[in-house]
Design a protein around this motif. Structure first.
Motif, short mmCIF file in Angstrom:
data_model
loop_
_atom_site.label_atom_id
_atom_site.label_comp_id
_atom_site.label_asym_id
_atom_site.label_seq_id
_atom_site.Cartn_x
_atom_site.Cartn_y
_atom_site.Cartn_z
N ASN A 43 -1.40 101.16 -13.73
CA ASN A 43 0.00 100.76 -13.85
C ASN A 43 0.07 99.24 -13.69
O ASN A 43 0.14 98.71 -12.58
CB ASN A 43 0.84 101.47 -12.78
CG ASN A 43 0.70 102.98 -12.86
OD1 ASN A 43 0.81 103.57 -13.91
ND2 ASN A 43 0.44 103.61 -11.72
N THR A 48 -0.81 99.31 -9.24
CA THR A 48 -1.31 100.58 -8.72
C THR A 48 -2.09 101.30 -9.80
O THR A 48 -2.01 100.96 -10.98
CB THR A 48 -0.17 101.51 -8.24
OG1 THR A 48 0.67 101.84 -9.38
CG2 THR A 48 0.67 100.84 -7.16
N ASP A 50 -2.67 105.41 -10.75
CA ASP A 50 -2.47 106.82 -10.46
C ASP A 50 -3.72 107.59 -10.84
O ASP A 50 -4.38 107.29 -11.85
CB ASP A 50 -1.28 107.37 -11.25
CG ASP A 50 0.05 106.98 -10.62
OD1 ASP A 50 0.18 107.11 -9.40
OD2 ASP A 50 0.96 106.53 -11.35
N ARG A 60 -0.52 114.61 -11.05
CA ARG A 60 -0.99 113.51 -10.22
C ARG A 60 -1.60 114.03 -8.93
O ARG A 60 -1.04 114.92 -8.28
CB ARG A 60 0.15 112.55 -9.89
CG ARG A 60 -0.36 111.22 -9.33
CD ARG A 60 0.76 110.24 -9.12
NE ARG A 60 1.36 110.41 -7.79
CZ ARG A 60 2.32 109.64 -7.31
NH1 ARG A 60 2.81 108.66 -8.05
NH2 ARG A 60 2.81 109.85 -6.11
N ARG A 63 -2.52 108.11 -5.48
CA ARG A 63 -2.24 106.77 -6.00
C ARG A 63 -3.00 105.73 -5.18
O ARG A 63 -3.16 105.88 -3.97
CB ARG A 63 -0.74 106.47 -5.97
CG ARG A 63 -0.37 105.06 -6.37
CD ARG A 63 1.13 104.87 -6.54
NE ARG A 63 1.60 105.49 -7.77
CZ ARG A 63 2.87 105.43 -8.19
NH1 ARG A 63 3.79 104.82 -7.45
NH2 ARG A 63 3.23 106.00 -9.32
N VAL A 393 4.08 108.41 -14.27
CA VAL A 393 3.17 107.56 -13.52
C VAL A 393 3.93 106.30 -13.11
O VAL A 393 5.16 106.30 -13.08
CB VAL A 393 1.90 107.23 -14.35
CG1 VAL A 393 1.04 108.49 -14.53
CG2 VAL A 393 2.25 106.62 -15.70
#
Length: 415
Positions: A43, A48, A50, A60, A63, A393
């Motif tokens: 991301n 971040t 995921d 998911r 994270r 996400v």
């Protein structure tokens, strides 16, 4: 240059190849038994990654914060006027007003760490998946890091340093530099051949100017494919697609090679270029472009090239493991589609908000695209060309890579 061996997905090979050797089946179980195959989704604007399931519902699992040292890095940047200027330039050009905190990532073969390139911080870091701590950091030459590739045995990672026209090759466990090589302007995509003998780098030139008309293509710089020996990092071959495009009467097409995918036997390369809604097939032995595929335009997409993100029109291409299907992310046209490799006939145009990357699920049955415009990843069935599922996400997902984590992993203990 020697013929290339049979290719499978490098990410899968890298994640599986290096595990602790067992002396006997009874004495030491295969280390892979303690690992779980996953997908890492970077991301970019969040900073971040995921971690999602690699098949099925792609739900998911956890994270990761890939910028736990943000305050320290920002202090360094603010103390150095040149670094500060480049940081701001990245934010206001390729970042579309946002910082770029994660471009690419690969897990280590033991599933204990994830290695991440961070464009705005001009570095590569290894993050301990158990604790979330940084294990090592490698500042790249210049002021921006970009796409990476991992060797088939999982021991090395190659990263493009886009402002210094250099690719660094690092030991994935320690971050030590094993070698480097020069490229064309603004190195981008890297691919190891499946036998680990060669690295292909694609340079895309300058993508941040408004000089986007075809007759101004010469202002974009020296775009080329650089092929190097992956042991010595010496140049083996340079391929200038300008000559190959001109040879088939496409002198109005950009020669900036963007994402690319080899056929399973590595005899063909399928690649996208700037500004083009489609892709090309390149015969490596014959050294010529053999087919061109133009994909549909979205009527709602502006024809003003300066509005297309970083000179992309379509950005993201992958191939099913059997080589029968290609999956294409139609970035500026807001769709993804599966294309039959034999006929080049596209399937349904699956709506997607600025899809930025395309990869293959762990079981090889689906294409997985990142929708940077809607903060989700979407899985498309290679067999039917239809969407199976979308999963939310973080902010502006870009690269999606297969990897491994510990079987019971749900996130860093400090996260």
């Amino acid at each position: 240059m020697p013929a290339f061996g049979t290719r499978h997905l490098c990410a899968v090979a890298a994640a599986l190849a290096l595990t602790a050797p067992a002396t006997t089946a009874a004495a030491a179980p295969d280390a892979r038994d303690s690992l779980r195959e996953v997908m890492f989704v970077g991301n970019n604007w969040d900073g971040t990654a995921d971690v999602i399931r690699s098949t099925g519902d792609f739900a998911r699992i956890g994270r990761i914060d890939v910028i736990p040292d943000r305050d320290e890095r920002m202090a360094e940047i603010n103390a150095d006027p040149i670094k500060w200027i480049y940081f701001q330039a990245i934010r206001n050009s390729v970042g579309e007003g946002h910082d770029q905190f994660v471009d690419d990532m690969y897990s280590t073969p033991d599933g204990g760490s994830v290695v991440v390139s961070r464009p705005s911080f001009a570095d590569v870091v290894s993050i301990d998946l158990a604790t979330g701590d940084i294990e090592w950091r490698f500042p790249v030459s210049g002021y921006r890091s970009d796409h990476m590739a991992v060797s088939p045995d999982g021991t090395r990672v190659a990263v493009s340093a886009s402002t210094s026209n250099t690719v660094h090759v690092l030991d994935i466990r320690t971050g030590a530099e094993l070698g480097s090589f020069g490229t064309g302007d603004k190195p981008h995509e890297n691919i190891f051949t499946s036998d680990g003998k060669y690295i292909w780098n694609m340079s895309i030139g300058e993508v941040n100017t408004a000089l986007d008309a075809p007759w101004l293509d010469w202002t974009k710089g020296n775009r080329r494919i650089t092929v190097v020996d992956a042991r010595t990092y010496e140049q083996v071959k340079v391929i200038d697609m300008r000559e190959r495009l001109d040879a088939i009467g496409l002198d109005d097409r950009s020669d900036a090679v963007r994402p690319a995918a080899f056929s399973p036997d590595e005899s063909k390369l399928y690649f996208q270029v700037s500004f083009f809604n489609g892709f090309f097939e390149y015969d490596i032995a014959a050294d010529r472009i053999t087919r061109t595929k133009t994909l549909p335009k979205n009527p709602a997409t502006s024809e003003d090239r300066t509005t297309w993100v970083n000179d992309s029109r379509h950005h993201g291409i992958s191939m099913s493991p059997d080589g029968a299907k290609l999956c294409v992310a139609g970035t500026m046209d807001d769709y993804a589609t599966v294309v039959d490799r034999t006929t080049l006939q596209e399937g349904p145009l699956v709506p997607a908000a600025k899809p930025y990357w395309a990869t293959v699920s762990g079981d090889g049955t689906h294409c997985v695209v990142s929708e940077s415009g809607s903060d989700q990843v979407t899985a498309i069935d290679f067999a039917t060309g239809e969407k199976s599922v979308s999963v939310p996400v973080g902010d502006h997902p870009q690269r999606v890579r297969l990897g491994h984590v510990a079987a019971d992993w749900t996130g860093p203990s400090a996260g």
